[in-house]
Design a protein around this motif. Structure first.
Motif, PDB file in Angstrom:
ATOM      1  N   GLY A 181      43.634  32.531  45.656  1.00 50.68           N
ATOM      2  CA  GLY A 181      42.772  31.396  45.353  1.00 50.68           C
ATOM      3  C   GLY A 181      43.340  30.119  45.933  1.00 50.68           C
ATOM      4  O   GLY A 181      44.487  30.083  46.405  1.00 50.68           O
ATOM      5  N   GLY A 182      42.559  29.074  45.889  1.00 55.98           N
ATOM      6  CA  GLY A 182      43.025  27.807  46.421  1.00 55.98           C
ATOM      7  C   GLY A 182      42.040  26.689  46.181  1.00 55.98           C
ATOM      8  O   GLY A 182      40.935  26.898  45.661  1.00 55.98           O
ATOM      9  N   SER A 223      33.397  17.247  50.981  1.00 53.99           N
ATOM     10  CA  SER A 223      33.269  18.531  50.298  1.00 53.99           C
ATOM     11  C   SER A 223      34.541  18.771  49.504  1.00 53.99           C
ATOM     12  O   SER A 223      35.626  18.331  49.895  1.00 53.99           O
ATOM     13  N   ALA A 224      34.415  19.468  48.379  1.00 55.09           N
ATOM     14  CA  ALA A 224      35.576  19.787  47.545  1.00 55.09           C
ATOM     15  C   ALA A 224      35.234  20.956  46.642  1.00 55.09           C
ATOM     16  O   ALA A 224      34.087  21.091  46.207  1.00 55.09           O
ATOM     17  N   GLY A 225      36.231  21.804  46.383  1.00 51.89           N
ATOM     18  CA  GLY A 225      35.963  22.918  45.494  1.00 51.89           C
ATOM     19  C   GLY A 225      37.082  23.929  45.447  1.00 51.89           C
ATOM     20  O   GLY A 225      38.179  23.699  45.963  1.00 51.89           O
ATOM     21  N   LEU A 226      36.768  25.060  44.831  1.00 52.57           N
ATOM     22  CA  LEU A 226      37.725  26.140  44.623  1.00 52.57           C
ATOM     23  C   LEU A 226      37.337  27.356  45.452  1.00 52.57           C
ATOM     24  O   LEU A 226      36.166  27.718  45.525  1.00 52.57           O
ATOM     25  N   ALA A 227      38.337  28.003  46.045  1.00 51.93           N
ATOM     26  CA  ALA A 227      38.132  29.237  46.808  1.00 51.93           C
ATOM     27  C   ALA A 227      38.732  30.407  46.039  1.00 51.93           C
ATOM     28  O   ALA A 227      39.764  30.272  45.378  1.00 51.93           O
ATOM     29  N   LEU A 228      38.083  31.560  46.120  1.00 51.48           N
ATOM     30  CA  LEU A 228      38.588  32.790  45.514  1.00 51.48           C
ATOM     31  C   LEU A 228      38.302  33.938  46.468  1.00 51.48           C
ATOM     32  O   LEU A 228      37.158  34.125  46.906  1.00 51.48           O
ATOM     33  N   GLY A 229      39.337  34.689  46.824  1.00 44.59           N
ATOM     34  CA  GLY A 229      39.165  35.767  47.786  1.00 44.59           C
ATOM     35  C   GLY A 229      39.879  37.038  47.380  1.00 44.59           C
ATOM     36  O   GLY A 229      40.714  37.051  46.467  1.00 44.59           O
ATOM     37  N   PHE A 230      39.554  38.118  48.096  1.00 42.60           N
ATOM     38  CA  PHE A 230      40.139  39.421  47.833  1.00 42.60           C
ATOM     39  C   PHE A 230      40.465  40.088  49.159  1.00 42.60           C
ATOM     40  O   PHE A 230      39.603  40.214  50.035  1.00 42.60           O
ATOM     41  N   ASN A 231      41.710  40.525  49.326  1.00 43.55           N
ATOM     42  CA  ASN A 231      42.132  41.231  50.530  1.00 43.55           C
ATOM     43  C   ASN A 231      41.646  42.674  50.469  1.00 43.55           C
ATOM     44  O   ASN A 231      42.210  43.504  49.757  1.00 43.55           O
ATOM     45  N   MET A 232      40.594  42.969  51.210  1.00 44.39           N
ATOM     46  CA  MET A 232      39.999  44.302  51.188  1.00 44.39           C
ATOM     47  C   MET A 232      40.854  45.312  51.940  1.00 44.39           C
ATOM     48  O   MET A 232      40.963  46.479  51.549  1.00 44.39           O
TER      49      MET A 232
END
Length: 242
Positions: A68-69, A96-105
């Motif tokens: 995340g970041g 722009s501003a916000g939160l990132a959420l990811g998944f290493n597939m």
């Protein structure tokens, strides 16, 4: 705007505080390589411990698949429309501003989403003079990222492609000729729903991230069904991992 600036400052301080901590378990920020693995050695690719890296002894197992970041940046946008009144001849700048959420597939591919506040809009001229409109959205990206490692695996280049979904939450139309200002979404000009394609490239190094991307709107955001109107936006972002 002052409240938004205060929120961004708080997010940046929190991100810097979190990013200053060493990364354990091999999983790095925004899908990048970790600084240290669980054995105390250099981190392997995307969650593989160093001694089980793909370039070493074969596949190991993932650590910290989720990442995340926090991201924020600058947006340059305009509106493309069949309506002469709404067709943007100039670029409107925003943030722009916000939160990132990811998944290493896999070791080379990740899926990333998040939630962002994005300022878009445009400007044009009508018979009465200059006409500007701000379009503020909450957006959810849905993108696939591919990892390209630099020599030494210190930096990770991350081209991405996918889509975005947006919901208009605010914005103001300013008619300078008639000296009027009113809501962008409540006066028969723009719809709140937006969606389209998103593509670009980012790069991560340690807990830092930067990217440039383009959002190509496909949804008709104009109220007039006979004059299709779409968003276009270039987004420069920087980020901090947590």
């Amino acid at each position: 705007m002052k409240k938004l600036f205060a929120v961004l400052t708080t997010l940046a301080v929190l991100a810097l505080t979190a990013g200053a901590q060493p990364y354990y378990g091999g999983g790095g920020p925004f899908g990048g390589p970790g600084r240290y693995n669980s054995f105390g050695g250099p981190g392997g690719r995307l969650g593989y411990p160093g001694r089980y890296d793909r370039g070493g002894y074969g596949p190991g197992r993932f650590y910290n698949d989720w990442y995340g970041g926090i991201k924020f940046g600058v947006v340059g946008s305009h509106v493309s429309s069949e309506s002469a009144e709404l067709d943007g001849k100039g670029v409107q700048t925003g943030i722009s501003a916000g939160l990132a959420l990811g998944f290493n597939m896999t070791p080379d591919i990740a899926f990333e989403s998040g939630l962002y506040y994005v300022e878009k809009g445009g400007s044009s001229r009508n018979s009465g003079g200059r006409f500007t409109y701000g379009l503020d959205y909450l957006e959810i990206p849905l993108v696939l990222k591919y990892y390209v490692f630099s020599p030494g695996r210190r930096a990770v280049f991350q081209p991405y492609v996918g889509a975005y979904l947006g919901l208009g939450i605010g914005g103001e139309i300013k008619d300078y000729g008639n000296r009027e200002a009113f809501s962008s979404f409540d006066n028969g000009y723009f719809r709140r729903g937006d969606s389209g394609l998103a593509f670009g490239c980012g790069v991560s190094y340690s807990f830092l991230y930067a990217s440039v991307g383009y959002e190509l709107g496909l949804a008709n955001i104009g109220q007039d069904l006979f004059n299709e109107t779409r968003n276009r936006a270039l987004v420069f972002s920087v980020g901090f991992a947590f």
